[in-house]
Scaffold this motif. Structure first.
Motif, PDB file in Angstrom:
ATOM      1  N   ARG A  59       0.837  -1.206   0.000  1.00 37.86           N
ATOM      2  CA  ARG A  59       0.000   0.000   0.000  1.00 37.86           C
ATOM      3  C   ARG A  59       0.870   1.254   0.000  1.00 37.86           C
ATOM      4  O   ARG A  59       0.516   2.274  -0.589  1.00 37.86           O
ATOM      5  CB  ARG A  59      -0.935  -0.018   1.207  1.00 37.86           C
ATOM      6  N   GLY A  60       2.023   1.165   0.653  1.00 38.47           N
ATOM      7  CA  GLY A  60       2.939   2.297   0.639  1.00 38.47           C
ATOM      8  C   GLY A  60       3.451   2.577  -0.763  1.00 38.47           C
ATOM      9  O   GLY A  60       3.472   3.732  -1.213  1.00 38.47           O
ATOM     10  N   PHE A  61       3.860   1.529  -1.473  1.00 38.62           N
ATOM     11  CA  PHE A  61       4.339   1.710  -2.840  1.00 38.62           C
ATOM     12  C   PHE A  61       3.205   2.149  -3.775  1.00 38.62           C
ATOM     13  O   PHE A  61       3.442   2.883  -4.740  1.00 38.62           O
ATOM     14  CB  PHE A  61       4.980   0.419  -3.350  1.00 38.62           C
ATOM     15  N   ALA A  62       1.984   1.719  -3.490  1.00 46.30           N
ATOM     16  CA  ALA A  62       0.844   2.172  -4.295  1.00 46.30           C
ATOM     17  C   ALA A  62       0.668   3.683  -4.140  1.00 46.30           C
ATOM     18  O   ALA A  62       0.423   4.402  -5.120  1.00 46.30           O
ATOM     19  CB  ALA A  62      -0.424   1.440  -3.860  1.00 46.30           C
ATOM     20  N   LEU A  70       4.314  13.112  -3.014  1.00 47.52           N
ATOM     21  CA  LEU A  70       5.601  12.426  -2.886  1.00 47.52           C
ATOM     22  C   LEU A  70       6.260  12.775  -1.554  1.00 47.52           C
ATOM     23  O   LEU A  70       6.839  11.909  -0.884  1.00 47.52           O
ATOM     24  CB  LEU A  70       6.520  12.823  -4.041  1.00 47.52           C
ATOM     25  N   HIS A  71       6.160  14.034  -1.175  1.00 50.70           N
ATOM     26  CA  HIS A  71       6.717  14.422   0.118  1.00 50.70           C
ATOM     27  C   HIS A  71       5.987  13.703   1.254  1.00 50.70           C
ATOM     28  O   HIS A  71       6.616  13.309   2.243  1.00 50.70           O
ATOM     29  CB  HIS A  71       6.622  15.938   0.321  1.00 50.70           C
ATOM     30  N   CYS A  72       4.681  13.547   1.123  1.00 47.59           N
ATOM     31  CA  CYS A  72       3.923  12.847   2.170  1.00 47.59           C
ATOM     32  C   CYS A  72       4.368  11.389   2.299  1.00 47.59           C
ATOM     33  O   CYS A  72       4.356  10.830   3.402  1.00 47.59           O
ATOM     34  CB  CYS A  72       2.419  12.927   1.881  1.00 47.59           C
ATOM     35  N   ILE A  73       4.762  10.779   1.172  1.00 39.87           N
ATOM     36  CA  ILE A  73       5.303   9.415   1.241  1.00 39.87           C
ATOM     37  C   ILE A  73       6.664   9.431   1.938  1.00 39.87           C
ATOM     38  O   ILE A  73       6.968   8.553   2.771  1.00 39.87           O
ATOM     39  CB  ILE A  73       5.422   8.804  -0.165  1.00 39.87           C
ATOM     40  N   ALA A  74       7.495  10.421   1.620  1.00 36.70           N
ATOM     41  CA  ALA A  74       8.778  10.556   2.315  1.00 36.70           C
ATOM     42  C   ALA A  74       8.554  10.768   3.809  1.00 36.70           C
ATOM     43  O   ALA A  74       9.325  10.280   4.646  1.00 36.70           O
ATOM     44  CB  ALA A  74       9.569  11.720   1.725  1.00 36.70           C
ATOM     45  N   HIS A  75       7.483  11.479   4.117  1.00 37.84           N
ATOM     46  CA  HIS A  75       7.091  11.719   5.511  1.00 37.84           C
ATOM     47  C   HIS A  75       6.808  10.395   6.211  1.00 37.84           C
ATOM     48  O   HIS A  75       7.209  10.181   7.363  1.00 37.84           O
ATOM     49  CB  HIS A  75       5.858  12.622   5.483  1.00 37.84           C
ATOM     50  N   GLU A  76       6.133   9.490   5.510  1.00 39.87           N
ATOM     51  CA  GLU A  76       5.898   8.150   6.048  1.00 39.87           C
ATOM     52  C   GLU A  76       7.224   7.440   6.324  1.00 39.87           C
ATOM     53  O   GLU A  76       7.414   6.821   7.378  1.00 39.87           O
ATOM     54  CB  GLU A  76       5.091   7.319   5.038  1.00 39.87           C
ATOM     55  N   CYS A  77       8.132   7.554   5.361  1.00 43.51           N
ATOM     56  CA  CYS A  77       9.429   6.890   5.506  1.00 43.51           C
ATOM     57  C   CYS A  77      10.206   7.461   6.687  1.00 43.51           C
ATOM     58  O   CYS A  77      10.880   6.723   7.413  1.00 43.51           O
ATOM     59  CB  CYS A  77      10.232   7.049   4.222  1.00 43.51           C
ATOM     60  N   PHE A 106      17.021  13.842   2.476  1.00 43.97           N
ATOM     61  CA  PHE A 106      16.044  13.162   3.313  1.00 43.97           C
ATOM     62  C   PHE A 106      16.387  13.229   4.796  1.00 43.97           C
ATOM     63  O   PHE A 106      15.529  13.509   5.630  1.00 43.97           O
ATOM     64  CB  PHE A 106      15.938  11.690   2.869  1.00 43.97           C
ATOM     65  N   HIS A 107      17.628  12.965   5.139  1.00 37.75           N
ATOM     66  CA  HIS A 107      17.974  12.887   6.554  1.00 37.75           C
ATOM     67  C   HIS A 107      17.955  14.256   7.228  1.00 37.75           C
ATOM     68  O   HIS A 107      17.639  14.347   8.416  1.00 37.75           O
ATOM     69  CB  HIS A 107      19.332  12.222   6.744  1.00 37.75           C
ATOM     70  N   THR A 108      18.298  15.318   6.519  1.00 43.14           N
ATOM     71  CA  THR A 108      18.205  16.631   7.149  1.00 43.14           C
ATOM     72  C   THR A 108      16.750  16.965   7.437  1.00 43.14           C
ATOM     73  O   THR A 108      16.411  17.473   8.511  1.00 43.14           O
ATOM     74  CB  THR A 108      18.836  17.728   6.274  1.00 43.14           C
ATOM     75  N   TRP A 109      15.876  16.668   6.467  1.00 38.07           N
ATOM     76  CA  TRP A 109      14.448  16.901   6.717  1.00 38.07           C
ATOM     77  C   TRP A 109      13.965  16.010   7.872  1.00 38.07           C
ATOM     78  O   TRP A 109      13.232  16.485   8.757  1.00 38.07           O
ATOM     79  CB  TRP A 109      13.619  16.594   5.462  1.00 38.07           C
ATOM     80  N   ASN A 118      11.298  -1.983   7.586  1.00 34.67           N
ATOM     81  CA  ASN A 118      12.682  -2.091   7.147  1.00 34.67           C
ATOM     82  C   ASN A 118      13.288  -0.690   7.110  1.00 34.67           C
ATOM     83  O   ASN A 118      12.930   0.137   6.269  1.00 34.67           O
ATOM     84  CB  ASN A 118      12.756  -2.746   5.765  1.00 34.67           C
ATOM     85  N   ARG A 119      14.197  -0.412   8.022  1.00 34.40           N
ATOM     86  CA  ARG A 119      14.776   0.923   8.155  1.00 34.40           C
ATOM     87  C   ARG A 119      15.486   1.371   6.879  1.00 34.40           C
ATOM     88  O   ARG A 119      15.319   2.512   6.428  1.00 34.40           O
ATOM     89  CB  ARG A 119      15.750   0.924   9.336  1.00 34.40           C
ATOM     90  N   ARG A 120      16.235   0.476   6.265  1.00 37.75           N
ATOM     91  CA  ARG A 120      16.972   0.837   5.054  1.00 37.75           C
ATOM     92  C   ARG A 120      16.015   1.142   3.900  1.00 37.75           C
ATOM     93  O   ARG A 120      16.239   2.095   3.133  1.00 37.75           O
ATOM     94  CB  ARG A 120      17.931  -0.289   4.665  1.00 37.75           C
ATOM     95  N   LEU A 121      14.965   0.348   3.773  1.00 36.60           N
ATOM     96  CA  LEU A 121      13.979   0.614   2.723  1.00 36.60           C
ATOM     97  C   LEU A 121      13.324   1.970   2.933  1.00 36.60           C
ATOM     98  O   LEU A 121      13.126   2.731   1.971  1.00 36.60           O
ATOM     99  CB  LEU A 121      12.907  -0.487   2.714  1.00 36.60           C
ATOM    100  N   ASN A 122      12.992   2.296   4.164  1.00 36.42           N
ATOM    101  CA  ASN A 122      12.421   3.614   4.462  1.00 36.42           C
ATOM    102  C   ASN A 122      13.354   4.726   4.003  1.00 36.42           C
ATOM    103  O   ASN A 122      12.915   5.718   3.399  1.00 36.42           O
ATOM    104  CB  ASN A 122      12.167   3.757   5.965  1.00 36.42           C
ATOM    105  N   PHE A 123      14.631   4.581   4.278  1.00 36.29           N
ATOM    106  CA  PHE A 123      15.586   5.631   3.941  1.00 36.29           C
ATOM    107  C   PHE A 123      15.751   5.764   2.430  1.00 36.29           C
ATOM    108  O   PHE A 123      15.825   6.886   1.901  1.00 36.29           O
ATOM    109  CB  PHE A 123      16.939   5.350   4.597  1.00 36.29           C
ATOM    110  N   VAL A 124      15.796   4.650   1.728  1.00 41.00           N
ATOM    111  CA  VAL A 124      15.974   4.693   0.270  1.00 41.00           C
ATOM    112  C   VAL A 124      14.746   5.308  -0.399  1.00 41.00           C
ATOM    113  O   VAL A 124      14.858   6.228  -1.231  1.00 41.00           O
ATOM    114  CB  VAL A 124      16.238   3.279  -0.289  1.00 41.00           C
ATOM    115  N   VAL A 125      13.560   4.821  -0.051  1.00 35.84           N
ATOM    116  CA  VAL A 125      12.330   5.349  -0.657  1.00 35.84           C
ATOM    117  C   VAL A 125      12.143   6.819  -0.275  1.00 35.84           C
ATOM    118  O   VAL A 125      11.753   7.650  -1.108  1.00 35.84           O
ATOM    119  CB  VAL A 125      11.110   4.514  -0.219  1.00 35.84           C
ATOM    120  N   GLY A 126      12.424   7.153   0.981  1.00 32.34           N
ATOM    121  CA  GLY A 126      12.273   8.536   1.429  1.00 32.34           C
ATOM    122  C   GLY A 126      13.153   9.487   0.642  1.00 32.34           C
ATOM    123  O   GLY A 126      12.701  10.570   0.233  1.00 32.34           O
ATOM    124  N   GLN A 127      14.404   9.101   0.401  1.00 34.90           N
ATOM    125  CA  GLN A 127      15.284   9.992  -0.356  1.00 34.90           C
ATOM    126  C   GLN A 127      14.847  10.115  -1.804  1.00 34.90           C
ATOM    127  O   GLN A 127      14.866  11.212  -2.375  1.00 34.90           O
ATOM    128  CB  GLN A 127      16.723   9.500  -0.286  1.00 34.90           C
TER     129      GLN A 127
END
Length: 361
Positions: A44-47, A86-93, A120-123, A101-110
């Motif tokens: 659902r996140g990727f959707a 897209l930013h709202c999805i990064a917000h989820e990450c 991503f990490h500064t935000w 999965n922490r790494r997946l969150n970071f990759v998708v968020g960036q």
């Protein structure tokens, strides 16, 4: 800002707020949200990511294909909506609610923030400060007001920025936020934060160094403006207005350390705006915001159910309103300075603020 700033003659609305805050003392408000609402679905996140990406890219492609000048402004608004999604999805990450999965969150968020050139990490680190200190006068990183006397003592440049992003340049609030903290590792006090920031900045710099020259070479400077700068700006308009409205109202205080409490910052200082269903869908329920502040781990597709559970548990504590242009305009007119007398905003007419600026030049 000094911790000694407390209301000298509190407004009745401030007193009522403190009474409700005191009533929440010791309550475990997160317990009102069933645990099943905290379980993420990566599919659902990727959707959600795919929907926002389709809106963003689709609007840009439409600008290129349709080639009608009068359709450019509305299509840029749509592109900005996709970019905000897209930013709202990064917000989820950033909150770990996209995946466990922490790494997946970071990759998708960036990836989801590349269109804004936002590391991503500064935000993420700055946004977590907002969650930890929501509506704290001293520590909130988002839209915290200052007393007018402090404003008058600021350098002219800082006064112009402060007043502009709260009036005619409200669209620039998140841009200023990005420039102030998003590209500056030294902003962060911890070594690990600065390391994360440098990594994200390097990713964004590498992307910009390749994508922007190629886009300019292929489409010219007009293409750079239409296909990147325009959507970038439109996304920031959505970004700034949404975040400003979540926590700004004449009767919602920013609190000094003497009055700030964690439960109040989660439940009492957020306005949940009733968007049309299509807008809720495209913004991934970002306006269902109180439940998010109570438990940031709730994925966007579970927020309405989490919100309903909270409203049942705390029926007189949450604030839900219909979004209108007049409410936004009222924020721009009245929510500018912290009033150390009433504990709320000090309402300053346009003429008064203008005269202050003229006296300073």
């Amino acid at each position: 800002m000094a911790k000694t700033i407390v209301p000298t003659d509190p407004d009745i609305r401030f007193k009522e707020f403190i009474e409700r805050s005191d009533a929440l003392e010791g309550a475990k408000i997160t317990a009102a949200i069933p645990r099943e609402y905290l379980q993420p679905s990566v599919a659902r996140g990727f959707a959600g990511l795919a929907i926002s990406l389709a809106v963003y890219i689709g609007a840009i492609v439409a600008i290129a294909v349709v080639d009608r000048w009068y359709l450019v402004p509305p299509l840029l608004v749509v592109a900005g909506l996709g970019g905000w999604g897209l930013h709202c999805i990064a917000h989820e990450c950033g909150h770990g609610s996209f995946s466990r999965n922490r790494r997946l969150n970071f990759v998708v968020g960036q990836i989801a923030l590349l269109h804004l050139l936002y590391p991503f990490h500064t935000w993420r680190h700055v946004h977590n400060l907002h969650h930890a200190h929501t509506n704290s006068l001293e520590l909130d990183t988002d839209w915290a007001p200052i007393p007018e006397e402090m404003y008058r003592r600021m350098p002219l440049k800082d006064r112009l920025i402060y007043m502009s992003v709260r009036t005619w340049a409200v669209w620039g609030g998140s841009i200023h936020h990005w420039l102030d903290s998003g590209l500056r590792p030294s902003y962060f006090p911890k070594k690990e934060m600065r390391r994360d920031a440098r990594r994200s900045i390097a990713v964004v710099a590498a992307f910009a160094a390749v994508y922007l020259p190629v886009l300019t070479y292929v489409t010219g400077w007009q293409g750079l403006l239409l296909y990147f700068v325009g959507p970038w700006f439109a996304t920031h308009v959505w970004f700034s207005i949404t975040t400003l409205m979540h926590h700004s109202a004449e009767d919602i205080p920013y609190l000094s350390a003497d009055h700030w409490t964690k439960n109040a910052s989660r439940l009492l200082v957020t306005i949940d705006f009733m968007y049309p269903k299509w807008l809720l869908f495209l913004t991934h329920n970002i306006s269902v915001h109180t439940a998010h502040h109570v438990s940031p781990a709730v994925p966007f597709y579970h927020l309405p159910k989490a919100q309903a559970a909270l409203m049942q548990a705390y029926p007189d504590m949450m604030r839900v309103e219909r979004v209108t242009i007049s409410k936004f305009w009222n924020i721009l007119r009245h929510c500018r300075f912290y009033d150390p007398v009433s504990g709320l905003y000090s309402t300053q007419p346009m003429r008064r603020v203008a005269s202050i600026e003229m006296e300073s030049v």
